[in-house]
Design an enzyme around this catalytic site. Structure first.
Site, PDB file in Angstrom:
ATOM      1  N   CYS A   1     -27.862  45.152  12.275  1.00 21.47           N
ATOM      2  CA  CYS A   1     -28.524  44.098  11.491  1.00 21.47           C
ATOM      3  C   CYS A   1     -29.114  43.031  12.404  1.00 21.47           C
ATOM      4  O   CYS A   1     -28.390  42.187  12.941  1.00 21.47           O
ATOM      5  CB  CYS A   1     -27.508  43.474  10.536  1.00 21.47           C
ATOM      6  SG  CYS A   1     -28.141  42.041   9.660  1.00 21.47           S
TER       7      CYS A   1
ATOM      8  N   CYS B   1     -28.628  39.398  11.253  1.00 18.56           N
ATOM      9  CA  CYS B   1     -27.268  38.872  11.439  1.00 18.56           C
ATOM     10  C   CYS B   1     -27.012  38.532  12.905  1.00 18.56           C
ATOM     11  O   CYS B   1     -26.390  37.515  13.213  1.00 18.56           O
ATOM     12  CB  CYS B   1     -26.219  39.900  11.021  1.00 18.56           C
ATOM     13  SG  CYS B   1     -26.581  40.762   9.501  1.00 18.56           S
ATOM     14  N   ASP B   2     -27.440  39.377  13.826  1.00 23.53           N
ATOM     15  CA  ASP B   2     -26.976  39.273  15.209  1.00 23.53           C
ATOM     16  C   ASP B   2     -28.051  38.944  16.240  1.00 23.53           C
ATOM     17  O   ASP B   2     -27.733  38.762  17.414  1.00 23.53           O
ATOM     18  CB  ASP B   2     -26.305  40.611  15.616  1.00 23.53           C
ATOM     19  CG  ASP B   2     -25.124  40.936  14.722  1.00 23.53           C
ATOM     20  OD1 ASP B   2     -24.429  39.987  14.308  1.00 23.53           O
ATOM     21  OD2 ASP B   2     -24.896  42.121  14.423  1.00 23.53           O
TER      22      ASP B   2
END
Ligand code: NAP
Length: 304
Positions: free
Chosen positions: A132, A135-136
């Protein structure tokens, strides 16, 4: 209490089903094990959902549909569904430590990112391996990374990651991308993105975190190493249908087979969104599926 409709999964399909069912005055519960929005919620910006010329944040869109569903009376329940049984005229939905009953069920648990299955992938997940970008991505400021895959997700994530990473290598198993032309053009015109064609990920190496990947050229068999801090994997999805595999018909890839009314072969059991065998998996088709499934669930209950 027996709910009229129990919806499993609160992604766009489940939320839309909840909105339509609750607005039709059916008692409605939406069961979700994580957070509302599913994969849309971890999408930074959705550019092709009609009505938002500037794009819309995936989490914002999901929150808005959730609020809309709640305003008509849909209930939300946090739970991890392990099994569903049909007994006489009702469905029993078993979660860890609890269960609920409903006259009809809409399955909308979507899909999860597919794994490559190479050495190092599992060990370094969360330590340099990610599924993701939204997200990261911020962890890789000024660092080199690789992305595996050549579809819309891989290229969209590569473009998103250009705001953080120093360079991005896209590893793709063929010499042409699957992604739509507009994304391809943007990626080819971006100096930070480089392509490693005809290649697959062979191994991920490092001490505590990822330090390099070994890449294999599928035409020559040659192995080569690339020093990177992060590995983003975007090679498609696997449907979350394990918990219903004994209840409904699945296709060879594990997607649920329905008719155009979102009906499975079990009366009263419907499926909507990415979990379903279909030709286009997008937010716009997921919300449409959800609406149809809810209306059909209402008709089913009336006929009983
Ligand atoms: P996808 O379209 O199935 O593409 C998967 C990519 O990974 C393909 O390039 C495929 O290679 C490659 N791949 C598959 N298995 C592999 C393996 N074992 N090893 C190496 N490479 C592998 O998946 P996606 O990109 O996640 O997209 C899923 C769906 O969501 C699609 O329908 C897509 O259009 C949609 N989507 C749309 C948008 C948008 O409209 N903005 C954004 C994201 C996703 P091959 O090409 O050789 O098969």
């Amino acid at each position: 209490m027996i709910y009229d409709v129990a919806i499993i999964g609160a992604g766009p399909a489940g939320l839309s089903a909840g909105l339509y069912a609750a607005r039709a005055k059916l008692s409605t519960v939406i069961v979700e094990k994580m957070f509302p929005g599913g994969q849309a919620a971890i999408t930074y910006r959705i550019e092709n959902y009609p009505g938002f010329a500037e794009g819309v944040g995936g989490a914002d869109l999901a929150d808005a549909i959730k609020t809309q569903a709640e305003s008509f009376g849909a209930e939300f329940l946090n739970g991890d569904v392990e099994k569903i049984e049909k007994k006489d005229d009702k469905f029993i939905i078993y979660m860890k430590g609890e269960s609920l009953e409903a006259k009809s069920v809409i399955l909308a648990t979507g899909a999860q990112p597919r794994k490559v299955g190479v050495k190092g992938e599992k060990e370094f997940t969360g330590k340099g391996v990610s599924y993701c970008a939204t997200c990261d991505g911020a962890f890789y400021s000024n660092k080199p990374i690789v992305i595996v895959g050549g579809g819309d997700t891989a290229i969209e994530e590569a473009l998103y990651l250009t705001r953080f990473a120093s360079s991005i290598y896209v590893i793709h198993r063929r010499d042409e991308l699957r992604a739509t032309k507009i994304l391809q053009e943007r990626a080819f015109n971006n100096d930070k993105i480089k392509f490693i064609w005809d290649s697959v990920l062979h191994e991920i190496e490092g001490k505590d975190t990822v330090e390099e990947v070994v890449v294999k050229n599928v035409k020559t068999g040659k192995l080569s190493s690339v020093s990177v801090d992060g590995v983003f994997i975007a090679i498609g999805y696997t449907p979350n249908t394990d918990f219903v595999k004994d209840l409904v018909q699945l296709d060879e890839q594990g997607y649920i087979v329905t008719d155009e009314h979102m009906k499975t072969q079990v009366p009263g059991l419907f499926a909507a969104g990415d979990i379903r065998k279909k030709s286009l998996r997008q937010v716009v088709t997921a919300v449409a599926d959800g609406a149809i499934a809810a209306v059909e669930a209402g008709k089913f209950i009336e006929e009983q």
